[in-house]
Design a protein around this motif. Structure first.
Motif, short mmCIF file in Angstrom:
data_model
loop_
_atom_site.label_atom_id
_atom_site.label_comp_id
_atom_site.label_asym_id
_atom_site.label_seq_id
_atom_site.Cartn_x
_atom_site.Cartn_y
_atom_site.Cartn_z
N THR A 170 0.83 -1.20 0.00
CA THR A 170 0.00 0.00 0.00
C THR A 170 0.87 1.25 0.00
O THR A 170 0.62 2.19 -0.76
N ALA A 171 1.87 1.27 0.84
CA ALA A 171 2.77 2.43 0.89
C ALA A 171 3.47 2.64 -0.44
O ALA A 171 3.61 3.78 -0.91
N THR A 172 3.90 1.57 -1.07
CA THR A 172 4.56 1.66 -2.37
C THR A 172 3.63 2.27 -3.41
O THR A 172 4.01 3.16 -4.17
N ARG A 173 2.39 1.80 -3.43
CA ARG A 173 1.41 2.33 -4.38
C ARG A 173 1.17 3.82 -4.15
O ARG A 173 1.14 4.62 -5.09
N VAL A 174 1.02 4.22 -2.90
CA VAL A 174 0.77 5.62 -2.58
C VAL A 174 1.97 6.48 -2.95
O VAL A 174 1.81 7.58 -3.51
N ILE A 175 3.17 6.01 -2.70
CA ILE A 175 4.37 6.75 -3.06
C ILE A 175 4.46 6.92 -4.57
O ILE A 175 4.82 7.99 -5.07
N GLU A 176 4.11 5.88 -5.31
CA GLU A 176 4.11 5.98 -6.77
C GLU A 176 3.08 7.00 -7.25
O GLU A 176 3.34 7.77 -8.17
N GLU A 177 1.91 7.02 -6.63
CA GLU A 177 0.89 8.01 -6.98
C GLU A 177 1.37 9.42 -6.66
O GLU A 177 1.17 10.35 -7.45
N LEU A 178 2.01 9.60 -5.52
CA LEU A 178 2.55 10.91 -5.16
C LEU A 178 3.63 11.34 -6.15
O LEU A 178 3.71 12.52 -6.50
N ASP A 179 4.43 10.41 -6.60
CA ASP A 179 5.46 10.72 -7.59
C ASP A 179 4.82 11.27 -8.87
O ASP A 179 5.30 12.25 -9.43
N LEU A 180 3.72 10.65 -9.29
CA LEU A 180 3.02 11.13 -10.49
C LEU A 180 2.47 12.55 -10.28
O LEU A 180 2.60 13.41 -11.15
N VAL A 181 1.87 12.78 -9.13
CA VAL A 181 1.32 14.10 -8.83
C VAL A 181 2.42 15.14 -8.78
O VAL A 181 2.31 16.23 -9.36
N LEU A 182 3.51 14.83 -8.09
CA LEU A 182 4.61 15.78 -7.99
C LEU A 182 5.27 16.04 -9.34
O LEU A 182 5.66 17.17 -9.64
#
Length: 54
Positions: free
Chosen positions: A34-46
């Motif tokens: 879950t943390a990995t998925r959220v970090i990947e999503e944050l990377d896209l947003v950033l």
């Protein structure tokens, strides 16, 4: 870490070891996924924010 835990469980077999496993170790793979998925999503947003600001 899980390999070490399996090694330790050979000598630590009581209710506290089962509780530790259930409370802390069993949920860990899902929490990491879950943390990995959220970090990947944050990377896209950033990345989008960075692109939009250029």
């Amino acid at each position: 870490m899980f390999a070490r835990w399996e090694e330790l469980r050979q000598s630590w077999r009581d209710s506290k070891s089962a509780e530790f496993d259930k409370e802390y170790l069993a949920p860990l793979p899902q929490a990491v996924a879950t943390a990995t998925r959220v970090i990947e999503e944050l990377d896209l947003v950033l990345s989008k924010i960075h692109t939009d600001c250029d």
